[in-house]
Design an enzyme around this catalytic site. Structure first.
Site, PDB file in Angstrom:
ATOM      1  N   HIS A   1     -46.059  49.439 -72.461  1.00 31.59           N
ATOM      2  CA  HIS A   1     -46.132  48.364 -71.464  1.00 31.59           C
ATOM      3  C   HIS A   1     -45.744  47.059 -72.164  1.00 31.59           C
ATOM      4  CE1 HIS A   1     -48.301  45.475 -68.863  1.00 31.59           C
ATOM      5  NE2 HIS A   1     -48.344  46.408 -67.933  1.00 31.59           N
TER       6      HIS A   1
ATOM      7  N   ASP B   1     -53.673  51.116 -76.961  1.00 33.97           N
ATOM      8  CA  ASP B   1     -53.760  50.485 -75.646  1.00 33.97           C
ATOM      9  C   ASP B   1     -54.314  51.539 -74.688  1.00 33.97           C
ATOM     10  OD1 ASP B   1     -53.314  49.620 -73.084  1.00 33.97           O
ATOM     11  OD2 ASP B   1     -51.202  49.113 -73.384  1.00 33.97           O
TER      12      ASP B   1
ATOM     13  N   CYS C   1     -43.645  46.889 -65.602  1.00 35.62           N
ATOM     14  CA  CYS C   1     -43.892  46.159 -66.865  1.00 35.62           C
ATOM     15  C   CYS C   1     -43.477  46.985 -68.072  1.00 35.62           C
ATOM     16  CB  CYS C   1     -45.343  45.741 -67.001  1.00 35.62           C
ATOM     17  SG  CYS C   1     -45.859  44.555 -65.776  1.00 35.62           S
TER      18      CYS C   1
HETATM   19  N1  PMP Z   1     -51.150  48.350 -70.982  1.00 36.06           N
HETATM   20  C1  PMP Z   1     -50.979  49.282 -70.034  1.00 36.06           C
HETATM   21  C2  PMP Z   1     -50.618  50.688 -70.440  1.00 36.06           C
HETATM   22  C3  PMP Z   1     -51.135  48.929 -68.695  1.00 36.06           C
HETATM   23  O1  PMP Z   1     -50.963  49.863 -67.746  1.00 36.06           O
HETATM   24  C4  PMP Z   1     -51.494  47.611 -68.351  1.00 36.06           C
HETATM   25  C5  PMP Z   1     -51.667  47.178 -66.906  1.00 36.06           C
HETATM   26  N2  PMP Z   1     -50.660  47.609 -66.046  1.00 36.06           N
HETATM   27  C6  PMP Z   1     -51.671  46.681 -69.381  1.00 36.06           C
HETATM   28  C7  PMP Z   1     -51.504  47.095 -70.675  1.00 36.06           C
HETATM   29  C8  PMP Z   1     -52.044  45.274 -69.111  1.00 36.06           C
HETATM   30  O2  PMP Z   1     -53.318  45.183 -68.581  1.00 36.06           O
HETATM   31  P1  PMP Z   1     -53.844  43.803 -67.994  1.00 36.06           P
HETATM   32  O3  PMP Z   1     -52.806  43.342 -67.014  1.00 36.06           O
HETATM   33  O4  PMP Z   1     -55.143  44.154 -67.364  1.00 36.06           O
HETATM   34  O5  PMP Z   1     -53.994  42.858 -69.136  1.00 36.06           O
END
Ligand code: PMP
Length: 411
Positions: A123, A201, A365
């Site tokens: 991400h 993560d 993302c």
């Molecule tokens: N890492 C992963 C694998 C995610 O799916 C997400 C959220 N889509 C994030 C990081 C970011 O999380 P947040 O927007 O809650 O900071």
């Protein structure tokens, strides 16, 4: 059995009981955010109603209650991820915030000659902070490729670990696009053999995979409350005690200091050292309530039900001609991302929304993964949670099939 309790479980989530576009809402965007059960909403309201005060500051009763609840939440999170100590749990604003903090703190440890490695499926939150860290420090930014099946290429990782001075490997436990579970324990073992640290993560895995930091032996682990039945704006940075103790704070202000003079400041020990200012204590308290809900529903039951529901959805999607699911089905856990020949994901998600179905469309993302690995611009993602049903999946797939046919006919 879990499936037998599904009506009762759905009853705990008031938001699910509504109609959109004249049809019952089918919420299948849990990878982006999950919904909150009454138990969590009530815990949040109860704290504000009866115990609210700033934490760690006052000696009055409300402040003591608030602080006690906040620190209890820290111990609940500790238990939930099986950390050895509650001091290893730093509350943050979310996964993105946690990774940014770790990357800032890591700045002391890298420079020209060292490498930060991420995988090709990350991400943006687990890619851009490390890429920017490398730009600031002159460290090398290395991307570990995927195999043709869409899994992390462990041989390529081994080569990088062997041939470069890798300071840290940053890897997702579960991919938010491919839905695959990555072998984080194996990756941590490979890295540790070379003295390399690992950040996991866990944004997509905390809800439905058992996350166990001691078993995985990761050095850092990050996740968000809003993807595990908690509210937005709260997250966690777990760090091994000895590692956190060595790192300098990255944000400064109240709460994180020990002694302050006009000339000098000394800092608190972790975790407070990393929690400058008023923390999101109501969020932490609500997160603890979310953990309580997950544990009483049964973490392993949630995990197996969601795996089964995802596999069920994947089989059902097979009935739609020209629909291609990305990634390795053998490793799938959390979600499904797909393209449909001749249909734009935005059109698809828009038309599905008009029929009550919430799907995510876009680059999820993960632009480098989609654009540079898969050569696609956007995908549609279906991400079930344990409060979704087989009937909902059936309806979604039926509506998808009809919508695809409609959109193709309109071309
Ligand atoms: N890492 C992963 C694998 C995610 O799916 C997400 C959220 N889509 C994030 C990081 C970011 O999380 P947040 O927007 O809650 O900071």
């Amino acid at each position: 059995d879990f499936a037998d309790r599904i009506d009762a479980i759905r009853g705990d989530f008031p938001i699910l009981e509504q109609r959109i576009g004249g049809r019952p809402l089918i919420y299948l965007d849990n990878g982006a955010t999950t919904q909150m059960p009454d138990a969590v909403l009530d815990a949040l309201a109860a704290h504000y109603r009866t115990d609210n005060a700033n934490v760690h500051r006052g000696i009055h009763t409300l402040s003591e209650r608030s602080t006690a609840a906040f620190e209890r939440a820290r111990r609940t999170v500790q238990r939930f991820v099986n950390a050895a100590e509650s001091d290893e749990i730093v509350f943050t604003g979310g996964t993105t915030d946690a990774i940014n903090m770790a990357a800032r703190a890591w700045e002391e440890r890298v420079g020209p000659g060292s490498t930060i490695a991420v995988t090709a499926l990350e991400h943006h939150a687990n890619l851009v902070p490390w890429q920017q860290l490398c730009k600031r420090t002159g460290a090398r930014f290395e991307v570990i490729p995927l195999t043709p099946q869409g899994d992390i290429d462990l041989e390529a990782l081994e080569t990088v670990l062997r041939s470069q001075k890798v300071s840290l490997v940053a890897v997702a436990h579960v991919s938010n696009v491919l839905g695959s579970v990555n072998p984080v324990r194996e990756i941590a073992a490979m890295a540790h053999e070379r003295g390399t640290c690992v950040l996991v993560d866990a944004a997509q895995s905390v809800r439905h995979e058992i996350v166990n930091v001691q078993d995985a032996d990761c050095d850092f682990l990050c996740f968000s409350g809003h993807k595990m039945l908690g509210p937005a704006g709260i997250g966690v940075l777990y760090g091994k005690r000895e590692l956190l103790a060595e790192l300098s704070p990255v944000r400064f202000g109240g709460e994180m200091v020990d002694k302050v003079s006009f000339a000098e400041t000394t800092f608190e020990k972790p975790p407070l050292r990393f929690e400058a200012g008023t923390p999101n204590y109501p969020g932490a308290i609500a997160l603890a309530a979310a953990i309580g809900y997950i544990e009483s529903a049964g973490r392993d039951k949630i995990a197996s039900y969601e795996h089964e529901l995802t596999a069920y959805a994947e089989r059902a999607l097979g009935s739609i001609d020209g629909l291609h699911v990305l990634g390795d089905p053998a490793r799938r856990a959390g979600c499904l991302s797909f393209t449909v020949d001749d249909v734009h994901p935005f059109d698809l998600a828009t038309f599905m929304d008009k029929q009550g179905v919430a799907l995510r469309s876009g680059n999820q993302c993960a632009q480098p993964l989609l654009h540079e690995v898969y050569g696609v611009q956007n995908v549609t993602r279906l991400s079930p949670a344990f409060y979704n049903t087989h009937v909902e999946i059936d309806s979604c797939v039926e509506l998808l099939g009809r919508t695809v046919a409609l959109l193709r006919a309109a071309r």
